[in-house]
Design a protein around this motif. Structure first.
Motif, PDB file in Angstrom:
ATOM      1  N   VAL A  46     109.551  90.853  -4.698  1.00 23.03           N
ATOM      2  CA  VAL A  46     109.381  91.122  -3.597  1.00 23.03           C
ATOM      3  C   VAL A  46     110.660  90.632  -2.407  1.00 23.03           C
ATOM      4  O   VAL A  46     110.991  91.256  -1.404  1.00 23.03           O
ATOM      5  N   ARG A  47     111.317  89.443  -2.862  1.00 28.64           N
ATOM      6  CA  ARG A  47     112.689  88.844  -1.872  1.00 28.64           C
ATOM      7  C   ARG A  47     113.389  89.712  -2.418  1.00 28.64           C
ATOM      8  O   ARG A  47     114.839  90.390  -1.578  1.00 28.64           O
ATOM      9  N   GLN A  48     113.822  90.168  -3.642  1.00 25.68           N
ATOM     10  CA  GLN A  48     114.618  91.515  -3.725  1.00 25.68           C
ATOM     11  C   GLN A  48     114.616  92.587  -3.246  1.00 25.68           C
ATOM     12  O   GLN A  48     115.579  92.572  -2.117  1.00 25.68           O
ATOM     13  N   LYS A  49     112.829  93.122  -2.602  1.00 27.36           N
ATOM     14  CA  LYS A  49     112.797  94.140  -1.814  1.00 27.36           C
ATOM     15  C   LYS A  49     113.501  93.667  -0.796  1.00 27.36           C
ATOM     16  O   LYS A  49     113.884  95.216   0.232  1.00 27.36           O
ATOM     17  N   LEU A  50     113.414  92.486   0.084  1.00 27.93           N
ATOM     18  CA  LEU A  50     113.089  92.228   1.340  1.00 27.93           C
ATOM     19  C   LEU A  50     114.753  92.267   1.511  1.00 27.93           C
ATOM     20  O   LEU A  50     115.527  92.334   2.452  1.00 27.93           O
ATOM     21  N   GLY A  51     115.369  92.208   0.937  1.00 30.43           N
ATOM     22  CA  GLY A  51     117.301  91.792   0.256  1.00 30.43           C
ATOM     23  C   GLY A  51     117.675  90.456   0.567  1.00 30.43           C
ATOM     24  O   GLY A  51     118.340  89.875   1.661  1.00 30.43           O
ATOM     25  N   ALA A  52     116.311  90.004   0.446  1.00 29.24           N
ATOM     26  CA  ALA A  52     116.258  88.038   0.300  1.00 29.24           C
ATOM     27  C   ALA A  52     116.752  87.129  -0.089  1.00 29.24           C
ATOM     28  O   ALA A  52     116.785  87.870  -1.467  1.00 29.24           O
ATOM     29  N   PRO A  53     117.794  86.427  -0.144  1.00 28.41           N
ATOM     30  CA  PRO A  53     118.299  85.768  -1.814  1.00 28.41           C
ATOM     31  C   PRO A  53     117.301  85.143  -1.941  1.00 28.41           C
ATOM     32  O   PRO A  53     115.812  84.886  -1.665  1.00 28.41           O
ATOM     33  N   PRO A  54     117.446  85.268  -3.607  1.00 29.33           N
ATOM     34  CA  PRO A  54     116.499  84.800  -4.926  1.00 29.33           C
ATOM     35  C   PRO A  54     115.703  83.045  -4.148  1.00 29.33           C
ATOM     36  O   PRO A  54     116.689  82.223  -3.454  1.00 29.33           O
ATOM     37  N   MET A  55     114.936  82.580  -4.912  1.00 34.35           N
ATOM     38  CA  MET A  55     114.007  81.929  -4.675  1.00 34.35           C
ATOM     39  C   MET A  55     114.621  80.444  -5.390  1.00 34.35           C
ATOM     40  O   MET A  55     114.836  81.070  -6.518  1.00 34.35           O
ATOM     41  N   GLU A  56     114.846  79.526  -4.921  1.00 37.75           N
ATOM     42  CA  GLU A  56     116.136  78.474  -5.832  1.00 37.75           C
ATOM     43  C   GLU A  56     115.320  77.772  -6.813  1.00 37.75           C
ATOM     44  O   GLU A  56     114.366  77.339  -6.211  1.00 37.75           O
ATOM     45  N   GLY A  57     115.584  78.246  -7.780  1.00 37.34           N
ATOM     46  CA  GLY A  57     114.878  77.601  -8.897  1.00 37.34           C
ATOM     47  C   GLY A  57     114.323  78.511  -9.652  1.00 37.34           C
ATOM     48  O   GLY A  57     113.369  77.971 -10.849  1.00 37.34           O
ATOM     49  N   SER A  58     113.536  79.844  -9.155  1.00 36.46           N
ATOM     50  CA  SER A  58     113.192  80.756  -9.392  1.00 36.46           C
ATOM     51  C   SER A  58     112.853  80.994 -11.787  1.00 36.46           C
ATOM     52  O   SER A  58     112.144  81.104 -12.045  1.00 36.46           O
ATOM     53  N   ARG A  59     114.250  81.234 -11.528  1.00 29.97           N
ATOM     54  CA  ARG A  59     114.441  81.321 -13.101  1.00 29.97           C
ATOM     55  C   ARG A  59     114.211  80.236 -13.943  1.00 29.97           C
ATOM     56  O   ARG A  59     113.118  80.454 -14.928  1.00 29.97           O
ATOM     57  N   GLU A  60     114.595  79.866 -13.453  1.00 29.07           N
ATOM     58  CA  GLU A  60     114.095  77.625 -14.137  1.00 29.07           C
ATOM     59  C   GLU A  60     112.631  77.158 -14.024  1.00 29.07           C
ATOM     60  O   GLU A  60     112.521  77.393 -14.798  1.00 29.07           O
TER      61      GLU A  60
END
Length: 125
Positions: free
Chosen positions: A86-100
């Protein structure tokens, strides 16, 4: 649970609590209230089900609650993936720590699987 005093001694519970804190902090400013609420609930379900199952003082019930907790790990991991997209499609920065956090849900699932397997062996001995 004879090897520990209580659920608070379980590493999987401690890490589940930390993950719930991390999710809440990462989403504190999110305006996507539906996804935010769902992610907060699933993250809280991970350590909460471990605790509830442990307090039942019945190994079969504890195993069932560990399975619910494991299911919540998969639910949260899915929601983290959706939030990223969703953030990617909206052009928003990735959510902090999502990968972790995604990695942590995988680790917690493995830990829960190991605990379930260990408890099932005890039942069969």
């Amino acid at each position: 649970m004879s090897d520990v005093e209580g659920f608070e001694d379980l590493e999987v519970w401690k890490r589940g609590c930390q993950l719930a804190v991390d999710v809440h902090v990462a989403l504190a400013d999110s305006k996507d209230f539906a996804l935010r609420g769902q992610m907060e609930r699933s993250s809280l379900s991970i350590p909460s089900n471990i605790a509830e199952g442990a307090e039942r003082e019945n190994t079969k019930e504890f195993i069932n609650f560990l399975r619910y907790s494991k299911g919540s790990c998969g639910e949260l991991r899915t929601q983290l993936y959706v939030a990223e997209k969703v953030r990617q499609k909206l052009g928003a920065p990735p959510m902090e720590g999502s990968r972790e956090m995604i990695t942590e849900t995988r680790d917690l699932s493995r830990m829960l699987r190991g605990l379930i397997t260990s408890l099932k062996r005890r039942l069969n001995d």
